[in-house]
Enzyme design. Structure first.
Site, PDB file in Angstrom:
ATOM      1  N   CYS A 134       0.851  -1.196   0.000  1.00 16.09           N
ATOM      2  CA  CYS A 134       0.000   0.000   0.000  1.00 16.09           C
ATOM      3  C   CYS A 134       0.883   1.241   0.000  1.00 16.09           C
ATOM      4  O   CYS A 134       1.645   1.479   0.949  1.00 16.09           O
ATOM      5  CB  CYS A 134      -0.922  -0.018   1.214  1.00 16.09           C
ATOM      6  SG  CYS A 134      -1.920   1.478   1.408  1.00 16.09           S
ATOM      7  N   CYS A 137      -0.085   3.657   2.850  1.00 13.63           N
ATOM      8  CA  CYS A 137       0.421   3.194   4.151  1.00 13.63           C
ATOM      9  C   CYS A 137       1.896   3.537   4.310  1.00 13.63           C
ATOM     10  O   CYS A 137       2.338   3.950   5.385  1.00 13.63           O
ATOM     11  CB  CYS A 137       0.212   1.688   4.290  1.00 13.63           C
ATOM     12  SG  CYS A 137      -1.503   1.142   4.144  1.00 13.63           S
TER      13      CYS A 137
END
Length: 281
Positions: A134, A137
């Protein structure tokens, strides 16, 4: 004599130079023998070793070199094996492990998650669901580490989505990065998703729930629905027995029924009832 001439014919094709020895008047022949002396190495993947050999031929000294071919791969195998054993090859840096603070913990299983939230007591527990793949993230992670460093009394639990997909599905986590806040007897306080651009949402929730509070009861941990869902998932090694519902120690008193006697609003009706009763008697 024939033997000497045969050897002379053998080396007649050699490239040699004749030098006069001014002091002794002798001659020194330097001969190159085909098959032993090569100007260029035709084998690029081979390494050569040269070893000088000397011998006397027909009363004259001849110097030639002999080459032995050695495979280069033999010299590279040992260093590669040594690097593999020491971990220099095949080891890549993991961004989710850089900058971790003492109050940040990686969740290992569903049981570890439940126990960590329950054993935190009155501390504010923040579940951080992330994925190594991600990009949001990865961009947000340094700021989360900075906030964890600024708030050492908080407990951050990191949940790797790639390693615990089944558990994340059970907890209805479908967007990353995703956060859930828990505290003491209050249980779950809030949940939301934010990115590096919307980090203010995380800061606002932290300012609202990070103040020290004393719970009046034991820590609640995860909600009853969350615990039951984790226990129902066969992919997870987690068991949970719902707490039996006991009698309420402080029952709410029932409303008392008040009997209201019938009253006569009209005095004539009461006289008629009494006359009818007397006539029937």
């Amino acid at each position: 004599m024939a033997k000497v001439l045969g050897k002379a014919n053998l080396f007649s094709a050699c490239d040699y130079t004749q030098k006069k020895n001014q002091k002794g008047g002798g001659s020194l022949y330097s001969k190159r023998i085909p098959g032993f002396c090569c100007k260029t190495n035709r084998f690029t993947s081979l390494k050569t070793k040269s070893m000088a050999l000397r011998c006397d031929f027909n009363g004259q000294r001849m110097v030639y070199s002999e080459r032995k071919f050695v495979n280069k791969r033999r010299f590279h195998q040992a260093p590669i094996k040594a690097q593999i054993q020491t971990g220099l090859i095949g080891r890549t840096s993991k961004w989710w492990e850089n900058g971790l603070q003492p109050n940040m913990k990686e969740v290992a299983s569903a049981q570890d998650l439940v126990d960590s939230v329950l054993n935190a007591g009155d501390k504010l527990v923040i579940l951080d669901f992330y994925s190594p793949a991600c990009g949001g993230c990865k961009a947000l992670f340094p700021k989360i580490c900075q906030l964890a460093k600024m708030n050492p009394d908080l407990q951050f639990l990191q949940v790797n989505y790639e390693e615990h997909k089944s558990m994340c599905y059970t907890l209805n986590v479908h967007v990353l990065p995703f956060f859930r806040f828990y505290r003491g007897a209050q249980g779950r306080l809030c949940q939301f998703s934010c990115t590096n651009a919307t980090i203010q949402k995380f800061k606002d929730a932290l300012a609202k729930h990070a103040t020290d509070r004393c719970s009046l009861g034991p820590a609640k941990g995860l909600d009853e629905k969350e615990l039951s869902a984790l226990a129902a998932n066969k992919d997870l090694s987690f068991t949970y027995k719902p707490k039996p519902v006991g009698p309420n120690p402080n029952p709410v008193p029932a409303k008392e029924e008040i009997l209201v006697s019938e009253t006569c609003l009209n005095p004539k009706e009461s006289e008629e009832k009494s006359l009818v009763g007397a006539g029937g008697g």
